[in-house]
Enzyme design. Structure first.
Site, mmCIF file in Angstrom:
data_model
loop_
_atom_site.group_PDB
_atom_site.id
_atom_site.type_symbol
_atom_site.label_atom_id
_atom_site.label_comp_id
_atom_site.label_asym_id
_atom_site.label_seq_id
_atom_site.Cartn_x
_atom_site.Cartn_y
_atom_site.Cartn_z
ATOM 1 N N GLY A 1 4.489 0.832 5.012
ATOM 2 C CA GLY A 1 3.904 0.408 3.564
ATOM 3 C C GLY A 1 3.705 -1.162 3.932
ATOM 4 N N TYR B 1 11.379 6.242 -0.168
ATOM 5 C CA TYR B 1 12.814 6.148 -0.306
ATOM 6 C C TYR B 1 13.477 5.127 0.632
ATOM 7 C CZ TYR B 1 17.992 7.031 -0.459
ATOM 8 O OH TYR B 1 19.365 6.692 -0.656
ATOM 9 N N GLY C 1 0.678 -1.154 -0.135
ATOM 10 C CA GLY C 1 0.082 0.047 -0.083
ATOM 11 C C GLY C 1 0.720 1.301 -0.036
ATOM 12 N N GLY C 2 0.261 2.438 -0.201
ATOM 13 C CA GLY C 2 0.776 3.659 -0.191
ATOM 14 C C GLY C 2 1.516 4.066 -1.497
ATOM 15 N N ALA D 1 8.244 5.522 7.986
ATOM 16 C CA ALA D 1 7.195 5.375 7.196
ATOM 17 C C ALA D 1 6.589 3.739 7.027
ATOM 18 C CB ALA D 1 7.710 5.552 5.726
ATOM 19 N N GLY E 1 6.438 -3.590 5.251
ATOM 20 C CA GLY E 1 6.710 -3.098 6.717
ATOM 21 C C GLY E 1 6.835 -1.842 6.963
ATOM 22 N N CYS F 1 5.551 9.563 0.237
ATOM 23 C CA CYS F 1 4.319 9.101 0.467
ATOM 24 C C CYS F 1 3.166 9.801 -0.126
ATOM 25 C CB CYS F 1 3.847 8.922 2.222
ATOM 26 S SG CYS F 1 5.348 7.921 2.885
ATOM 27 N N VAL G 1 5.025 6.676 -3.082
ATOM 28 C CA VAL G 1 6.481 6.481 -3.376
ATOM 29 C C VAL G 1 7.183 6.737 -1.961
ATOM 30 C CG1 VAL G 1 6.801 8.825 -4.065
ATOM 31 C CG2 VAL G 1 8.434 7.186 -4.629
#
Length: 226
Positions: free
Chosen positions: A161, A76, A71-72, A159, A172, A190, A74
């Site tokens: 995801g 880095y 999910g989510g 973050a 994770g 995000c 972009v």
């Protein structure tokens, strides 16, 4: 759960290994937690929009962009950032996805407490944020400083995801410890234009990623238990 400290590993083979592990697992397969770092890479979520990658010109400085099934939007990954992949059977553990996300965030908050940094949740924006001007303040984040800008005064330090397939999780979270933050300027992190991304080093906290990876692993094992 079985914990594997993988060190620095390339992103794509790790993604493929998580997917294969999840597809092959049975109701009796023990849960695992993989903790690692990745070489520089941008990863796109299922709903990721190409326009959120603002600048990635061809040449030696180009960073690979990998499409994923998490999910989510972009984000880095790079050296100096801890990445944790819980591979769990939620049905066996007895809780649902919303609580899983809460538990992941709580593990990050507890890890930040280890270095006296106060982490905050922002409603509707998964991940953990800090007050950039005073990351050590303990006062709760009760409401946005500016309703028009829910991230005003905040920086994102971690973050999320995730992917859930047949009640089993992979992908994770990532926690920024001491890294080159400049690649975040090439994207809308995000999916949020102008969202400030910070690491612990930029907040004045200098800690070895390996040390904090052990702390994060401990809190994930505690918080993700049945």
């Amino acid at each position: 759960m079985n914990v594997k400290m993988l060190g620095q590993v390339p992103y794509e083979p790790t993604f493929q290994a998580m997917q294969a592990f999840t597809e092959a697992r049975t109701p009796d397969t023990p849960d695992e937690l993989w903790v690692c770092e990745h070489p520089p890479v941008f990863t796109q979520g299922l709903a990721g929009k190409p326009e959120h990658v603002l600048l990635n010109p061809p040449g030696p400085a180009q960073i690979p962009v990998v499409q994923t099934n998490r999910g989510g939007q972009v984000t880095y990954h790079g050296p100096g950032q801890i990445v944790a992949y819980p591979l769990l059977d939620l049905r066996r553990l007895g809780y649902f996805v919303k609580e899983y996300v809460y538990r992941l965030e709580e593990a990050i908050i507890r890890t930040l407490m280890h270095v006296n940094v106060t982490g905050h949740r922002v409603a509707g924006a998964p991940g953990i944020y800090v007050r950039v001007a005073d990351p050590f303040a303990h006062e709760a984040l009760r409401e946005p400083a500016d309703p028009r800008d829910p991230f005003k005064g905040l920086g994102k330090v971690a973050a999320l995801g995730i992917k859930v397939s047949n009640h089993c999780t992979y992908h994770g979270l990532s926690l920024n410890v001491g890294m080159d933050l400049s690649p975040f300027l090439r994207i809308n992190p995000c999916g949020y234009a102008g969202l400030a991304t910070v690491d612990l080093a930029s907040l004045g906290v200098h800690v070895a990623p390996a040390e904090l990876a052990e702390v994060l692993s401990h809190h994930l094992q505690q918080r993700l238990a049945p």
